[in-house]
Design an enzyme around this catalytic site. Structure first.
Site, PDB file in Angstrom:
ATOM      1  CG  PHE A  45      -1.746   1.346   1.512  1.00 41.83           C
ATOM      2  CD1 PHE A  45      -2.076   2.253   0.581  1.00 41.83           C
ATOM      3  CD2 PHE A  45      -1.711   1.744   2.727  1.00 41.83           C
ATOM      4  CE1 PHE A  45      -2.777   3.219   0.937  1.00 41.83           C
ATOM      5  CE2 PHE A  45      -2.427   2.894   3.325  1.00 41.83           C
ATOM      6  CZ  PHE A  45      -2.883   3.824   2.390  1.00 41.83           C
ATOM      7  CB  VAL A  97      12.831  -8.167   4.797  1.00 36.43           C
ATOM      8  CG1 VAL A  97      12.011  -8.669   5.822  1.00 36.43           C
ATOM      9  CG2 VAL A  97      13.924  -7.208   4.785  1.00 36.43           C
ATOM     10  CB  ALA A 112       6.043  -4.053   8.827  1.00 37.31           C
ATOM     11  CE1 TYR A 130       2.923  -2.772  12.593  1.00 37.96           C
ATOM     12  CE2 TYR A 130       1.075  -0.884  13.549  1.00 37.96           C
ATOM     13  CZ  TYR A 130       1.867  -1.263  12.516  1.00 37.96           C
ATOM     14  OH  TYR A 130       2.400  -0.569  11.357  1.00 37.96           O
ATOM     15  CE  LYS A 147       6.461  -0.158  12.160  1.00 39.85           C
ATOM     16  NZ  LYS A 147       6.762  -0.640  10.857  1.00 39.85           N
ATOM     17  NE  ARG A 188      -6.739   6.054  16.839  1.00 39.32           N
ATOM     18  CZ  ARG A 188      -7.226   6.010  17.876  1.00 39.32           C
ATOM     19  NH1 ARG A 188      -7.513   6.941  18.758  1.00 39.32           N
ATOM     20  NH2 ARG A 188      -7.322   4.731  18.895  1.00 39.32           N
TER      21      ARG A 188
END
Length: 348
Positions: A11, A55, A76, A178, A182, A246
């Site tokens: 994306f 990766v 990711a 998640y 990160k 947000r």
């Protein structure tokens, strides 16, 4: 400049590919084409050199890095996932993958990394109490959430808090698998920079949306989940009361931020340089669902009262540092972006 973009078929990565090719850069893409993001072979500009590889595979990464000036690391697993059984996959793809990439960058002497980080490393955003000043709220209790008490309160006096824009100096407090991966990516990259003398620019993306988001997947962002529902003729299901704040930032603005970071002349070697990448304007999730439904002409959103214990209430950005340092300023407004996204194609 020759740039390797990991996850460049995805994306955000695909928009970075488009931007760099338009600027005349030489682009190499390494992408595993994971089925959660790609149910069919994506279209990649013929000018980009696509390598289908993982990766986490040192040999494939080593070949991809040959002659590269900089790496834009987008590969990711993203989103909240399904449940804790996803934990090994998140750690493997995000953290082991980053470690392998950094080891091979050290071997190759590649000097610059632009890292796709995320606002999730902050956990809750910034808050101010009218009595106690800036405070960090405690984690929300499941009993409160079940009772519909969604707003965090001051840990000292229990008064309601005012949410504020979060800056890069805020404490880091990841609250999901998640988010933890990160932050680990940032820490690994900082260690690589300190040991190798390379430079890391970590771009902490806020809520990205736009064309080419994957549809009908639990790993997509909330904008894609709402858009997928509308495409199926269903009402977007808004969690809690829809009042969560947000910062929704268009994918083309994120791509521009990556282009600016790749060419930033003042990146300090030996350390990680972090920047919030947002729109600079906060909107509620309910507002986003309403705007998207209106533009799409679909069913009105449904506020469900449901919640996920790992979700945070409010987190939105100050992107002032990115503006002052990188020259980054969001170009796509919320209203225009939502209208465009309502009719944009999603990835099947």
């Amino acid at each position: 400049m020759r740039v390797l973009i990991t996850g460049g078929a995805g994306f955000i990565g695909s928009h970075i590919v488009d931007l760099l090719l338009a600027a005349g850069e030489e682009v190499r893409v390494l992408d595993a084409l994971l089925p959660d993001a790609h149910r069919r072979q994506p279209e990649i500009d013929d000018r980009a050199h696509l390598l289908i590889g993982d990766v986490r595979d040192a040999d494939q990464v080593r070949a991809a890095l040959a002659g590269v000036d900089a790496v834009c690391h987008q590969a990711a697993m993203v989103g909240m996932g399904v449940d804790l059984t996803d934990l090994p996959a998140y750690v493997s793809h995000n953290d082991l993958g980053t470690a392998v990439l950094l080891a091979e960058m050290a071997r190759a002497g590649t000097p610059r990394l632009v890292l796709a980080s995320s606002m999730v490393v902050y956990g809750e955003g910034a808050y101010r109490c009218a009595v106690d000043g800036p405070v960090r709220p405690a984690r929300r209790l499941e009993a409160d959430l079940a009772a519909g008490l969604f707003e965090p309160r001051c840990p000292a006096c229990r008064r309601p808090l005012e949410p504020c824009p979060v800056t890069e100096d805020a404490p880091l407090d990841p609250r999901s698998v998640y988010a933890a991966t990160k932050l680990a990516q940032e820490n690994l990259s900082a260690a690589w920079a300190a040991a190798s003398g390379g430079s890391v620019i970590a771009l902490r993306y806020h809520n990205a949306y736009g064309p080419r988001m994957p549809k009908n997947t639990p790993y997509a962002g909330v904008a894609s989940i709402f858009r997928s529902a509308l495409e199926r003729g269903e009402s977007p299901a808004v969690f809690e009361d829809g009042g969560q704040l947000r910062d929704f930032v268009h994918v083309t603005d994120i791509a521009r931020a990556n282009g600016l970071a790749l060419k930033w002349p003042d990146a300090e070697p030996g350390r990680l340089n972090a920047f919030n990448i947002g729109s600079g304007r906060a909107h509620t999730i309910g507002d986003m669902a309403d705007a998207l439904a209106r533009a799409h002409g679909g069913p009105e959103p449904t506020t469900t009262g449901r919640y996920r214990p790992g979700d945070v209430r409010h987190v939105f950005a100050s992107s002032a540092r990115a503006g002052e340092t990188l020259g980054y300023h969001a170009a796509v407004t919320f209203d225009k972006g939502m209208v465009d996204f309502a009719g944009a194609p999603l990835r099947s």
